[in-house]
Design a protein around this motif. Structure first.
Motif, short mmCIF file in Angstrom:
data_model
loop_
_atom_site.label_atom_id
_atom_site.label_comp_id
_atom_site.label_asym_id
_atom_site.label_seq_id
_atom_site.Cartn_x
_atom_site.Cartn_y
_atom_site.Cartn_z
N LYS A 1 -1.33 -9.20 -8.55
CA LYS A 1 -0.24 -8.52 -7.82
C LYS A 1 0.24 -7.33 -8.62
CE LYS A 1 4.17 -9.36 -5.47
NZ LYS A 1 3.70 -8.99 -4.12
N GLN B 1 -1.55 -14.06 1.52
CA GLN B 1 -0.12 -14.39 1.46
C GLN B 1 0.01 -15.83 0.96
OE1 GLN B 1 1.38 -11.63 2.08
NE2 GLN B 1 -0.31 -10.64 3.17
N ARG C 1 -9.38 -9.79 -1.92
CA ARG C 1 -8.83 -9.55 -0.59
C ARG C 1 -7.36 -9.93 -0.59
NH1 ARG C 1 -8.66 -14.61 1.99
NH2 ARG C 1 -9.86 -16.23 0.88
N ARG C 2 -6.60 -9.34 0.31
CA ARG C 2 -5.16 -9.58 0.36
C ARG C 2 -4.89 -10.95 0.98
NH1 ARG C 2 -1.29 -5.07 2.88
NH2 ARG C 2 -2.08 -4.03 1.01
N MET D 1 -7.50 -4.92 -7.97
CA MET D 1 -7.29 -4.92 -6.54
C MET D 1 -8.60 -4.86 -5.78
SD MET D 1 -5.08 -2.20 -4.25
CE MET D 1 -3.63 -2.44 -5.25
N ARG E 1 4.28 -12.43 -0.81
CA ARG E 1 3.46 -11.52 -0.01
C ARG E 1 2.61 -10.59 -0.90
NH1 ARG E 1 4.44 -11.58 5.18
NH2 ARG E 1 3.40 -9.57 5.45
N ASP E 2 1.46 -10.20 -0.31
CA ASP E 2 0.62 -9.12 -0.85
C ASP E 2 0.07 -9.41 -2.24
OD1 ASP E 2 1.11 -7.74 1.52
OD2 ASP E 2 2.84 -6.69 0.68
N TRP E 3 -0.57 -10.56 -2.38
CA TRP E 3 -1.39 -10.85 -3.54
C TRP E 3 -2.84 -10.53 -3.19
CZ3 TRP E 3 0.10 -13.14 -8.33
CH2 TRP E 3 1.45 -13.48 -8.41
N TYR E 4 -3.64 -10.31 -4.22
CA TYR E 4 -5.08 -10.09 -4.03
C TYR E 4 -5.82 -11.23 -4.72
CZ TYR E 4 -4.02 -5.46 -2.27
OH TYR E 4 -3.53 -4.43 -1.51
#
Length: 490
Positions: free
Chosen positions: A60, A27, A24-25, A20, A8-11
């Protein structure tokens, strides 16, 4: 080894990003190639679906606790397509080119303990063409973070294998050609070769690879437990201890070892320890060592394609102390240094020119699995119907199919692959291969099936071999077929 899911929550950003605000975020798993536009000028053309490969970067941010100081921290990638470069806080720690294999990387030396950290994964599939099919691009499988003490089990460090399976009649798996009944039936049932289908025992070897990152040699105790998934207490199966005794009521709950009840029952996922043994070995400073633990499992549930019974192998490592002139117990790490597990099936696999492929002493044919097979490709075989004849009649109806081997187009010979897996010549000669694509409709499929029925009826009316076959003259039909082929093929 303590693992955390890192999906979860990679860019993500196309190109050489890394911050960052650049992306964009997303999964995981993530394929960014499918998000791009197709181009007629794509270097790989139809092989890649006219998609192009461009560089992409995943970022991340994470915090590393101060108490992890002195431990080793790893990242585990199950699949990155392709030419992956992994950096931590700006330092390159790993390159992995191939997109279809998992890999792990020790990131300890690049971390800020007690502070925030940044990991970036750059993916570069731009060297096109590089495949005969669509590969996608990105981190397309799971990612995990783990941290371990400096004396630990190596990643993927448990290797369990079957040395023998004993059926109590003097026969061992791999030496019998019986087909018998299915695995998992009650003991006493016998197959066609007179061999019991439920094994009496199995010899299993568990190998655990350890690494010592401390400055001194350490003596360790490695305990291996074999856990049968889903078995309930009181079903009559014995739990065996290291000294060969059958466990009593209290020992059945602990597998004969000083572990808590939850661990003895296989942990929160259930299961019961059916065998537990340990060994002691020395692991030199800065080196690795392999603990080899033999087990004899009573009345095992064997693995095969129809009954994929699995056991869990759990390894625990206990530090006994630093070893020099004498054992220094004061230098031992507290508690269980590390714990790891893997799934394992008790089975033997052999192959020879006489019996072919055998699993647990029974000859089997490779048919493939429904879940992993190529979804748009199917091969049919029809007795005493020639594949080339079907091909020509279907082509006249506007249906494109193929017969024989895909690697030897233009030949009238049957597929050497079908013959190699054991299909009779008369079956392999009547094979037909069909594929569908993204534009194929249900109406197209119905039309193809109806046309195939009509084609088969027409060819069978023309074939005296099929008429003899219907009258029960099977052996004469096969001999005529091998000698002369199909009369209507001339």
């Amino acid at each position: 080894m303590k693992r955390e899911n890192w999906n979860r929550d990679w860019y993500f950003a196309k190109g050489q990003g890394g911050l960052m605000q650049d992306g964009r975020r997303v999964q995981l798993p993530h394929d960014y190639m499918i998000e791009s536009d197709v181009e007629k000028s794509a270097p790989a053309a139809a092989a890649m679906g006219y998609f192009t490969g461009t560089v992409g970067t995943y970022t991340k941010y994470f915090h590393v606790p101060e108490e992890w100081q002195g431990e080793r921290v790893w990242l585990h990638f199950d699949g990155v397509m392709m030419n992956a470069s992994v950096s931590v806080n700006g330092s390159l720690v790993k390159r992995h080119h191939y997109g279809y294999t998992p890999f792990s990387v020790d990131i300890t030396d690049a971390l800020y303990f007690g502070g925030d950290n940044r990991v970036t994964v750059t993916v570069n599939p731009s060297m096109q063409p590089n495949s005969r099919w669509y590969t996608g691009a990105g981190i397309y499988r799971r990612v995990e973070l783990s941290h371990v003490k400096p004396l630990h089990v190596e990643p993927d460090g448990i290797f369990a294998y079957t040395k023998r399976i004993d059926y109590g009649t003097g026969a061992e798996a791999g030496n019998s050609t019986g087909t018998g009944a299915e695995a998992g039936e009650p003991a006493g049932d016998r197959g066609k070769q007179g061999r019991p289908d439920r094994a009496e025992s199995a010899g299993v070897m568990v190998e655990v690879t350890l690494r010592n990152r401390l400055a001194r040699d350490h003596q360790v105790r490695v305990r291996a437990a074999l856990i049968e998934e889903g078995r309930k207490e009181g079903d009559g199966r014995d739990v065996c201890l290291a000294d060969g005794r059958a466990a009593g009521p209290e020992e059945r709950r602990t597998g004969g070892t000083a572990v808590d009840s939850q661990r003895a029952h296989g942990g929160k996922d259930g299961g019961t320890t059916v065998m537990a043994r340990d060994t002691v070995l020395l692991v030199k400073a800065g080196s690795t060592a392999v603990a080899r633990i033999p087990m004899t499992v009573p009345r095992p549930l064997t693995w095969d394609a129809e009954h994929p019974n699995l056991y869990r192998v759990r390894a625990q490592v206990e530090d006994m102390g630093a070893f020099g002139v004498a054992l220094d117990r004061e230098a031992a790490l507290e508690g269980i240094c590390d714990e790891a597990e893997t799934l394992f099936g008790i089975r033997t696999v052999t192959a020879d020119a006489v019996h072919g492929l055998q699993v647990n002493g029974r000859t089997v044919k490779l048919k493939g699995g429904w879940e992993s097979r190529l979804a748009n490709n199917v091969n049919f075989s029809f007795e005493f119907i020639e594949g080339e004849g079907m091909l020509l009649q279907l082509a006249a109806r506007g249906i494109c199919v193929s017969s024989g081997s895909a690697c030897t187009s233009g030949s009238l010979d049957p597929s050497h692959v079908l013959l190699a897996i054991g299909l009779p010549h008369e079956i392999a000669h009547g094979s037909l291969r069909m594929t569908i694509g993204r534009d194929t409709t249900l109406e197209d499929v119905d039309f193809a099936v109806d046309s195939l029925k009509t084609t088969l009826a027409n060819l069978r009316m023309m074939s005296p071999l099929y008429e003899d076959f219907q009258q029960g003259k099977v052996e004469s039909v096969i001999e005529r077929f091998k000698a002369d082929g199909f009369p209507y093929a001339n």
